[in-house]
Each structure stands twice: as structure tokens, then as C-alpha cells.
Design a protein around this motif. Structure first.
Motif, PDB file in Angstrom:
ATOM      1  N   ILE A 182      31.284  42.346  47.908  1.00  0.00           N
ATOM      2  CA  ILE A 182      30.783  43.940  46.898  1.00  0.00           C
ATOM      3  C   ILE A 182      31.712  44.205  46.650  1.00  0.00           C
ATOM      4  CG2 ILE A 182      28.741  44.804  46.551  1.00  0.00           C
ATOM      5  CD1 ILE A 182      27.120  43.659  47.854  1.00  0.00           C
ATOM      6  N   GLU A 183      32.724  44.838  45.307  1.00  0.00           N
ATOM      7  CA  GLU A 183      33.076  45.967  44.865  1.00  0.00           C
ATOM      8  C   GLU A 183      32.760  47.087  44.484  1.00  0.00           C
ATOM      9  OE1 GLU A 183      38.039  45.876  43.527  1.00  0.00           O
ATOM     10  OE2 GLU A 183      36.651  44.495  43.425  1.00  0.00           O
ATOM     11  N   MET A 184      32.686  48.136  45.216  1.00  0.00           N
ATOM     12  CA  MET A 184      32.582  49.429  44.619  1.00  0.00           C
ATOM     13  C   MET A 184      33.547  50.335  43.871  1.00  0.00           C
ATOM     14  SD  MET A 184      29.776  50.572  48.358  1.00  0.00           S
ATOM     15  CE  MET A 184      28.914  51.932  47.174  1.00  0.00           C
ATOM     16  N   LEU A 185      33.262  49.939  42.709  1.00  0.00           N
ATOM     17  CA  LEU A 185      35.135  51.309  41.914  1.00  0.00           C
ATOM     18  C   LEU A 185      33.509  52.582  42.408  1.00  0.00           C
ATOM     19  CD1 LEU A 185      35.813  48.724  39.745  1.00  0.00           C
ATOM     20  CD2 LEU A 185      37.147  49.229  41.570  1.00  0.00           C
ATOM     21  N   PHE A 186      34.708  53.140  41.650  1.00  0.00           N
ATOM     22  CA  PHE A 186      33.788  54.842  40.986  1.00  0.00           C
ATOM     23  C   PHE A 186      34.810  55.432  40.124  1.00  0.00           C
ATOM     24  CE2 PHE A 186      37.227  55.811  44.684  1.00  0.00           C
ATOM     25  CZ  PHE A 186      37.196  54.318  45.134  1.00  0.00           C
TER      26      PHE A 186
ATOM     27  N   ILE B  52      26.505  50.998  38.101  1.00  0.00           N
ATOM     28  CA  ILE B  52      26.643  50.165  37.141  1.00  0.00           C
ATOM     29  C   ILE B  52      27.275  48.747  37.324  1.00  0.00           C
ATOM     30  CG2 ILE B  52      27.405  49.782  34.608  1.00  0.00           C
ATOM     31  CD1 ILE B  52      27.033  52.815  34.592  1.00  0.00           C
ATOM     32  N   GLY B  53      26.784  47.937  37.497  1.00  0.00           N
ATOM     33  CA  GLY B  53      26.910  46.368  37.296  1.00  0.00           C
ATOM     34  C   GLY B  53      27.806  45.987  36.196  1.00  0.00           C
ATOM     35  N   VAL B  54      29.242  45.726  36.718  1.00  0.00           N
ATOM     36  CA  VAL B  54      30.164  45.209  35.552  1.00  0.00           C
ATOM     37  C   VAL B  54      30.710  44.302  35.521  1.00  0.00           C
ATOM     38  CG1 VAL B  54      30.480  48.257  35.567  1.00  0.00           C
ATOM     39  CG2 VAL B  54      31.700  46.776  36.666  1.00  0.00           C
ATOM     40  N   GLY B  55      31.741  43.466  35.203  1.00  0.00           N
ATOM     41  CA  GLY B  55      31.868  42.204  35.219  1.00  0.00           C
ATOM     42  C   GLY B  55      30.978  40.505  34.783  1.00  0.00           C
ATOM     43  N   SER B  56      31.895  39.376  35.251  1.00  0.00           N
ATOM     44  CA  SER B  56      31.314  38.736  34.802  1.00  0.00           C
ATOM     45  C   SER B  56      29.646  37.919  35.590  1.00  0.00           C
ATOM     46  CB  SER B  56      32.282  37.102  35.093  1.00  0.00           C
ATOM     47  OG  SER B  56      32.474  37.054  36.558  1.00  0.00           O
ATOM     48  N   ALA B  57      29.608  38.622  37.283  1.00  0.00           N
ATOM     49  CA  ALA B  57      28.684  38.403  38.083  1.00  0.00           C
ATOM     50  C   ALA B  57      27.029  39.114  36.906  1.00  0.00           C
ATOM     51  CB  ALA B  57      28.820  38.824  39.188  1.00  0.00           C
ATOM     52  N   PHE B  58      27.541  40.487  36.698  1.00  0.00           N
ATOM     53  CA  PHE B  58      26.538  40.851  36.076  1.00  0.00           C
ATOM     54  C   PHE B  58      26.318  40.581  35.406  1.00  0.00           C
ATOM     55  CE2 PHE B  58      27.472  43.040  39.936  1.00  0.00           C
ATOM     56  CZ  PHE B  58      25.675  43.587  40.064  1.00  0.00           C
ATOM     57  N   GLU B  59      27.251  40.070  33.790  1.00  0.00           N
ATOM     58  CA  GLU B  59      27.422  39.652  33.357  1.00  0.00           C
ATOM     59  C   GLU B  59      26.505  38.143  32.392  1.00  0.00           C
ATOM     60  OE1 GLU B  59      30.785  42.136  31.354  1.00  0.00           O
ATOM     61  OE2 GLU B  59      31.240  40.287  31.627  1.00  0.00           O
ATOM     62  N   GLY B  60      26.506  37.682  33.417  1.00  0.00           N
ATOM     63  CA  GLY B  60      26.016  36.260  33.177  1.00  0.00           C
ATOM     64  C   GLY B  60      26.695  34.857  32.977  1.00  0.00           C
ATOM     65  N   TRP B  61      28.007  34.913  33.284  1.00  0.00           N
ATOM     66  CA  TRP B  61      28.460  33.556  32.995  1.00  0.00           C
ATOM     67  C   TRP B  61      29.523  33.632  34.463  1.00  0.00           C
ATOM     68  CZ3 TRP B  61      34.266  35.262  32.063  1.00  0.00           C
ATOM     69  CH2 TRP B  61      34.558  36.375  32.118  1.00  0.00           C
ATOM     70  N   SER B  62      29.739  34.165  35.535  1.00  0.00           N
ATOM     71  CA  SER B  62      30.884  33.660  36.445  1.00  0.00           C
ATOM     72  C   SER B  62      30.767  32.079  36.059  1.00  0.00           C
ATOM     73  CB  SER B  62      29.913  34.102  37.733  1.00  0.00           C
ATOM     74  OG  SER B  62      29.588  35.333  37.957  1.00  0.00           O
TER      75      SER B  62
ATOM     76  N   ASP C 120      33.063  31.534  44.708  1.00  0.00           N
ATOM     77  CA  ASP C 120      33.702  32.887  44.879  1.00  0.00           C
ATOM     78  C   ASP C 120      33.334  33.942  44.136  1.00  0.00           C
ATOM     79  OD1 ASP C 120      35.874  30.310  44.640  1.00  0.00           O
ATOM     80  OD2 ASP C 120      35.691  32.120  42.916  1.00  0.00           O
ATOM     81  N   VAL C 121      32.357  34.364  43.667  1.00  0.00           N
ATOM     82  CA  VAL C 121      31.965  35.692  42.877  1.00  0.00           C
ATOM     83  C   VAL C 121      32.500  37.118  43.340  1.00  0.00           C
ATOM     84  CG1 VAL C 121      29.398  35.600  43.464  1.00  0.00           C
ATOM     85  CG2 VAL C 121      30.502  36.150  40.948  1.00  0.00           C
ATOM     86  N   VAL C 122      32.472  37.820  42.924  1.00  0.00           N
ATOM     87  CA  VAL C 122      32.783  38.811  43.361  1.00  0.00           C
ATOM     88  C   VAL C 122      32.002  40.076  42.492  1.00  0.00           C
ATOM     89  CG1 VAL C 122      34.515  41.050  44.035  1.00  0.00           C
ATOM     90  CG2 VAL C 122      35.430  38.633  43.964  1.00  0.00           C
ATOM     91  N   TYR C 123      30.360  40.583  42.978  1.00  0.00           N
ATOM     92  CA  TYR C 123      29.502  41.888  42.419  1.00  0.00           C
ATOM     93  C   TYR C 123      30.210  42.909  42.391  1.00  0.00           C
ATOM     94  CZ  TYR C 123      26.015  38.080  42.754  1.00  0.00           C
ATOM     95  OH  TYR C 123      25.331  36.849  42.866  1.00  0.00           O
ATOM     96  N   GLN C 124      30.291  43.394  41.457  1.00  0.00           N
ATOM     97  CA  GLN C 124      31.343  44.580  40.912  1.00  0.00           C
ATOM     98  C   GLN C 124      30.130  45.728  40.459  1.00  0.00           C
ATOM     99  OE1 GLN C 124      34.828  44.429  38.308  1.00  0.00           O
ATOM    100  NE2 GLN C 124      36.304  43.975  40.087  1.00  0.00           N
ATOM    101  N   VAL C 125      30.431  46.683  40.676  1.00  0.00           N
ATOM    102  CA  VAL C 125      29.535  47.332  40.471  1.00  0.00           C
ATOM    103  C   VAL C 125      30.346  48.988  40.045  1.00  0.00           C
ATOM    104  CG1 VAL C 125      27.965  46.788  41.740  1.00  0.00           C
ATOM    105  CG2 VAL C 125      29.191  48.444  43.015  1.00  0.00           C
TER     106      VAL C 125
END
Length: 344
Positions: free
Chosen positions: A171-175, A28-38, A43-48
């Protein structure tokens, strides 16, 4: 990034299908990168966040870690063995009722013996396991033909970079584990300077991402709500207001104003509303959390009753989660926030 995560999900399912490791769901994409407002695209990090469910013969039980009042509630994930003797078609021995010698000889160890510490799911062990999976699967992915994988150090998430010489994505993969099948999770992401390896903080990131998806489905094509948020998060860089503060204020306004009031012709008024809301919150020394205690969330967003009713970690105690609690407690912090607002 979404294609890469989907490809990983396919291989996770294939490799782990007959094991006693956690079952990994689609990221599931979370955070500003996936919400569209980085605020800073450079230096955006794509958190999932990757939801985990228990493997065969196991169950997860979330236990609140402490009754102390903290900014974020902490949980432990207790792993319990379940009897599988009476389950027809189960190609496995029962961890509870088969002799230990037979289990050691004929079956892989249980989750308790691989990723747990004292019966609790261990974040550090789970992270190391994730890194091994990501490294092992990468050569089989179509992206590996044109991209290079660089693993980055982390103890509580799996962080890596993919690059093709011209572009690179971090990319940062959280669980995490869902609370009561809701959009509220306990996750591996640390919230304090040091977080014990069996502590899983409660996170509202998935619920917030779902809120932005809800707004996107209903907003007109020329809606500028994301531009407004991006503008303020860039504007306040270097000041004492966090990007999460500005995000919270904008989410509150999105929840009370019609999506049709965020069109181009309303830009100046909406920017004024955001600024005025921040000023009022600083003056009152209070900014309510958007998810916790919010009775007006869209029905699409599922939260456990204790989160909706704003229960603190003390059972039966209901208070609103104040993100400006430090302003109410520290006069110097309030003075700094007041000064920073004037600068803003």
C-alpha cells in the motif's frame, strides 16, 4: 484495503481532532489497482490519496511554483495563520494575537512550527509524521490481530506492506490538497528525479479514477473495456509506450463511444480501435492529455477552470497538453515509437 483505510480514517479523526496538524479525510483509491485493470497482479501497489484540509486557525493557499513549461505543473502549499479571536466556542488561543509566551505555555505549536519549511507545507516532514501515525495506530486496528505490518522506506509517501503469511498487500499512502474543491489535487507524489521538499505536483489521478467509476456505473455487465486496457498494457511491456499512454487512449475512446459498444461481441473492433488510435497518435506525434483541456468530461468530474481550459503555467496561454511531445522534439524517439508500434 478499503476496510483498512476506513479504519485508519476513524483513528486519524479521533487522534487529530483537537490538534493543529492537517485534518485527514477519507482515503481515495487511485491508479490501476482501484480502477480494475492492473497489468501485473503479482506486484500491484494499492495507491490511495488522503486529502488534507487545514486545522483550526490555519488556511492553505496553493501557489504555482514556476512559469516554466513542464510536463506537470508544480505548486507550493503556503500555510497561513488565521485570527480566531472572534470565533465563539473555540477552545484555543489565537496564534496571531495572543502573546508568544502564553501560546508556548498553554497550547501546542501551530502547523507552521511542525510540518512547514519557510511557511510552506513540507512533504518530507509530512511523510515522517504519517509514518509515525500509521505505526502508532496499527495495534488498535482489527487487522493487526491477523496481519503483520512492515513499513517501507519512502520520502514522499507512506509505503507499507501487510502480510498474514499467505497473502501480502503493498500500500502507498499519498497525501494531497484539493484545488478549488475539485477532483484535481496537488499531491506528495514526485514526478521528477528530484523534487524539492516544498513542491507538490498537480495530479489528475483522482479525476481519472472518478471517470472509471462513471463508466462502471453506466456500462453493461458484460463490458470488456477494462479487459481491453489490461490486454494492451500487458502487450506493450518492454516497448517504449507507457501504461499511461495506453490508459489515455482507452479513456479517450470510452469518452466518445457508447458504453454499449464495449460488449463481448464488439471485442475485436474495440481492440482494433485502440491499435489504430495509437498508430494515428504516433504518426501525428500527438496524444492529448485526457483531463487537461478536455471539454467533454462527464459532469460528475470537477476540474478547476484553468485545467479545463488547458492553461499552461504561463497565465493566459492556452495549449493542449501533448503526452507525445518528446516524439515531436526528438526524431530518434519518433523512429523508436514507430518501430515499437510495428512490433506491437
Amino acid at each position: 484495503i478499503t476496510d483498512l483505510m476506513d479504519n485508519y480514517a476513524v483513528y486519524f479523526g479521533h487522534i487529530l481532532s483537537n490538534t493543529f496538524y492537517p485534518v485527514l479525510q477519507r482515503a481515495i483509491g487511485v491508479g490501476s489497482a482501484f480502477e480494475g485493470w492492473s497489468p501485473r497482479e503479482e506486484d500491484v501497489v494499492y495507491q490511495v490519496l488522503i486529502p488534507m484540509t487545514p486545522p483550526r486557525g490555519h488556511s492553505f493557499h496553493l501557489e504555482l511554483d514556476s512559469a516554466e513549461e513542464r510536463p506537470v505543473r508544480n505548486f507550493r502549499v503556503r500555510v497561513q495563520l488565521e485570527c480566531t479571536c472572534t470565533r465563539e466556542g473555540e477552545d484555543m488561543l489565537c496564534f496571531l494575537h495572543h502573546p508568544e509566551e502564553e501560546l508556548r505555555r498553554n497550547q501546542d505549536p501551530s502547523l507552521l512550527d511542525t510540518l512547514c519549511t519557510n511557511s510552506y507545507l513540507d512533504v518530507h516532514k509530512t511523510t515522517r509524521w504519517f509514518y509515525q501515525l500509521v505505526r502508532a495506530i496499527w495495534p488498535a486496528l482489527p487487522q493487526s490481530h491477523n496481519w503483520h505490518l512492515v513499513l517501507l522506506p519512502s520520502r514522499r509517501s507512506c509505503q507499507f506492506k501487510v502480510t498474514n503469511g499467505r497473502e501480502n498487500f503493498r500500500i502507498e499512502m499519498l497525501f494531497g490538497v484539493s484545488r478549488e474543491n475539485s477532483h484535481i489535487f496537488v499531491s506528495s507524489q514526485a514526478r521528477e528525479a528530484y523534487t524539492h521538499c516544498t513542491i507538490w505536483p498537480e495530479t489528475y489521478a483522482v479525476a481519472e479514477a472518478e471517470f472509471f467509476k462513471y463508466i462502471a456505473r453506466h456500462a453493461p455487465p458484460d463490458s470488456l473495456h477494462l479487459k481491453c486496457l489490461q490486454f494492451f498494457t500487458r502487450l506493450q511491456l518492454g516497448l517504449s509506450f507507457s501504461t499511461y499512454t495506453m490508459k489515455t487512449i482507452v479513456m479517450h475512446l470510452l469518452n466518445v463511444l457508447s458504453v454499449y459498444q464495449w460488449r463481448r461481441r464488439h471485442l475485436l473492433q474495440r481492440l482494433t480501435d485502440i491499435s489504430d488510435s495509437l498508430r494515428l497518435c504516433v504518426e501525428a506525434r500527438r496524444l492529448n492529455h485526457f483531463i487537461v483541456g478536455n471539454q467533454r468530461l462527464p459532469g460528475d468530474i470537477r476540474v478547476p477552470p484553468d485545467v479545463q481550459m488547458c492553461y499552461t503555467s504561463s497565465p493566459g496561454t492556452a495549449v493542449n497538453r501533448n503526452l507525445f511531445h518528446h516524439l515531436a522534439q526528438q526524431s530518434a524517439a519518433h523512429a523508436q515509437a514507430t518501430s515499437d508500434y510495428e512490433v506491437l
